[in-house]
Design a protein around this motif. Structure first.
Motif, mmCIF file in Angstrom:
data_model
loop_
_atom_site.group_PDB
_atom_site.id
_atom_site.type_symbol
_atom_site.label_atom_id
_atom_site.label_comp_id
_atom_site.label_asym_id
_atom_site.label_seq_id
_atom_site.Cartn_x
_atom_site.Cartn_y
_atom_site.Cartn_z
ATOM 1 N N UNK A 89 0.811 -1.219 0.000
ATOM 2 C CA UNK A 89 0.000 0.000 0.000
ATOM 3 C C UNK A 89 0.846 1.271 0.000
ATOM 4 N N UNK A 90 2.140 1.123 -0.170
ATOM 5 C CA UNK A 90 3.033 2.272 0.011
ATOM 6 C C UNK A 90 2.744 3.411 -0.964
ATOM 7 N N UNK A 91 2.221 3.121 -2.136
ATOM 8 C CA UNK A 91 1.930 4.167 -3.095
ATOM 9 C C UNK A 91 0.523 4.711 -3.013
ATOM 10 N N UNK A 92 -0.236 4.259 -2.029
ATOM 11 C CA UNK A 92 -1.638 4.653 -1.901
ATOM 12 C C UNK A 92 -1.789 5.836 -0.940
ATOM 13 N N UNK A 93 -2.893 6.525 -1.066
ATOM 14 C CA UNK A 93 -3.170 7.635 -0.175
ATOM 15 C C UNK A 93 -3.738 7.175 1.148
ATOM 16 N N UNK A 94 -3.829 8.105 2.091
ATOM 17 C CA UNK A 94 -4.344 7.780 3.420
ATOM 18 C C UNK A 94 -5.764 7.244 3.346
ATOM 19 N N UNK A 95 -6.602 7.824 2.511
ATOM 20 C CA UNK A 95 -7.992 7.398 2.418
ATOM 21 C C UNK A 95 -8.109 5.950 1.964
ATOM 22 N N UNK A 96 -7.305 5.563 0.969
ATOM 23 C CA UNK A 96 -7.347 4.186 0.484
ATOM 24 C C UNK A 96 -6.914 3.203 1.574
ATOM 25 N N UNK A 97 -5.819 3.523 2.254
ATOM 26 C CA UNK A 97 -5.344 2.640 3.327
ATOM 27 C C UNK A 97 -6.371 2.532 4.444
ATOM 28 N N UNK A 98 -6.983 3.651 4.814
ATOM 29 C CA UNK A 98 -7.974 3.663 5.883
ATOM 30 C C UNK A 98 -9.171 2.793 5.541
ATOM 31 N N UNK A 99 -9.616 2.840 4.288
ATOM 32 C CA UNK A 99 -10.766 2.035 3.901
ATOM 33 C C UNK A 99 -10.450 0.543 3.955
ATOM 34 N N UNK A 100 -9.293 0.160 3.421
ATOM 35 C CA UNK A 100 -8.917 -1.253 3.419
ATOM 36 C C UNK A 100 -8.671 -1.782 4.825
ATOM 37 N N UNK A 101 -7.942 -1.028 5.618
ATOM 38 C CA UNK A 101 -7.489 -1.540 6.910
ATOM 39 C C UNK A 101 -8.518 -1.384 8.023
ATOM 40 N N UNK A 102 -9.520 -0.504 7.828
ATOM 41 C CA UNK A 102 -10.413 -0.266 8.948
ATOM 42 C C UNK A 102 -11.843 0.104 8.559
ATOM 43 N N UNK A 103 -12.004 1.173 7.779
ATOM 44 C CA UNK A 103 -13.327 1.780 7.604
ATOM 45 C C UNK A 103 -14.329 0.857 6.920
ATOM 46 N N UNK A 104 -13.892 0.113 5.911
ATOM 47 C CA UNK A 104 -14.833 -0.768 5.221
ATOM 48 C C UNK A 104 -15.343 -1.873 6.141
ATOM 49 N N UNK A 105 -14.489 -2.377 7.012
ATOM 50 C CA UNK A 105 -14.918 -3.411 7.952
ATOM 51 C C UNK A 105 -15.998 -2.891 8.895
ATOM 52 N N UNK A 106 -15.846 -1.644 9.328
ATOM 53 C CA UNK A 106 -16.858 -1.034 10.193
ATOM 54 C C UNK A 106 -18.212 -1.030 9.505
ATOM 55 N N UNK A 107 -18.236 -0.707 8.210
ATOM 56 C CA UNK A 107 -19.493 -0.662 7.468
ATOM 57 C C UNK A 107 -20.057 -2.045 7.211
ATOM 58 N N UNK A 108 -19.211 -2.966 6.770
ATOM 59 C CA UNK A 108 -19.704 -4.301 6.388
ATOM 60 C C UNK A 108 -20.316 -5.026 7.572
ATOM 61 N N UNK A 109 -19.622 -4.990 8.721
ATOM 62 C CA UNK A 109 -20.086 -5.753 9.887
ATOM 63 C C UNK A 109 -20.738 -4.879 10.953
#
Length: 278
Positions: free
Chosen positions: A255-275
């Motif tokens: 994820x080194x070339x990704x922005x903060x928003x992309x990393x946040x969604x993958x590592x945390x935010x999307x899980x909050x929404x899904x479950x």
């Protein structure tokens, strides 16, 4: 911080795991304490327990044991993805019991260890449809050649939220990308499917590098997009490919070339929404 959506705990004194006899590298206890000591060091803040394909008679006991662990002071356990048997007539009553327990966030039935006709059965499919409007998610774990079977199930239950585990279980050790690549692109066309970036270090083996993993992780992210991916450790299975810290480090490198928003969604935010974790 990371939400780990795929932790397995093994306690052979409390539960039965018939499949462990064929997996000597995993045939021991893997405790919450052992996991948490490493997970906290690498930035995991919360975790979902994934069922471990226990003996069917132990399914509800497994969930109860994990829920008890979640009540301990400082526990990171935020919920359980419970085992289930949608092919059985008793599933509706089981579903009612689990719906009454907010600790249960979803279900999984391991499909790559049973005949394909299990998930193709009318009762299985009707019972999966019962998850619509419950807020409960169904995790799919299939081999690449079985992804079309998963697609058929998803298409028959468009109002159910599905999560495809382990990037679709690619055969990374063999460098095989087909038919996995095409099948992943096709299942990603279903908006009710999220992909879980997990498991790949075990499939790649201990001698793999970030570049070994990159084609599989990047294709999964590219197919599903940043709003439909979540992260999981698959501990202790990830120990077959280097361990939790290795997988977290590899993830950050990928994820080194990704922005903060992309990393946040993958590592945390999307899980909050899904479950529905908040």
């Amino acid at each position: 911080m990371i939400i780990d959506t795929h932790l397995h705990l093994i306690d052979r004194s409390a539960l039965r795991y018939p499949w462990l006899a064929g997996e000597p590298a995993l045939d021991r206890d893997f405790s919450y304490e052992e996991y948490a000591a490493e997970a906290k060091r690498v930035g995991v803040e919360r975790v979902l327990h994934m069922e471990v394909d226990v003996d069917p008679a132990d399914i509800e006991a497994e969930t109860a044991r994990i829920e008890a662990l979640s009540r301990q002071p400082g526990s990171m356990l935020a919920g359980a993805i419970a085992s289930c048997r949608p092919e059985e007539a008793g599933f509706p009553a089981y579903l009612d019991r689990q719906r009454a327990n907010p600790f249960v966030k979803g279900f999984r039935r391991v499909l790559h260890v049973v005949p394909d006709d299990i998930s193709e059965g009318a009762l299985f499919r009707e019972n999966i449809k019962r998850l619509a409007d419950t807020g409960l998610v169904f995790d799919l774990v299939v081999l690449p050649h079985q992804i079309p079977k998963a697609i058929a199930l998803v298409d028959l239950a468009p109002d159910v939220r599905f999560v495809l585990d382990h990037c679709g279980v690619p055969d990374i050790k063999s460098g095989a990308e087909h038919p996995w690549r095409a099948h992943m692109s096709e299942i990603a066309r279903r908006p009710n499917v999220t992909a879980k970036i997990s498991g790949v270090v075990a499939y790649a083996g201990p001698s793999s590098t970030v570049e070994t993993l990159r084609p599989y992780v990047e294709h999964t992210i590219g197919a599903f997009g940043w709003d439909r991916i979540v992260w999981g450790s698959d501990w202790p299975v990830c120990t077959l490919g280097g361990g939790l810290s290795t997988w977290v480090a590899a993830t950050h490198a990928l994820l080194s070339g990704c922005g903060h928003s992309e990393r946040e969604r993958l590592l945390r935010a999307n899980a909050v929404k899904v479950w529905q974790l908040e």
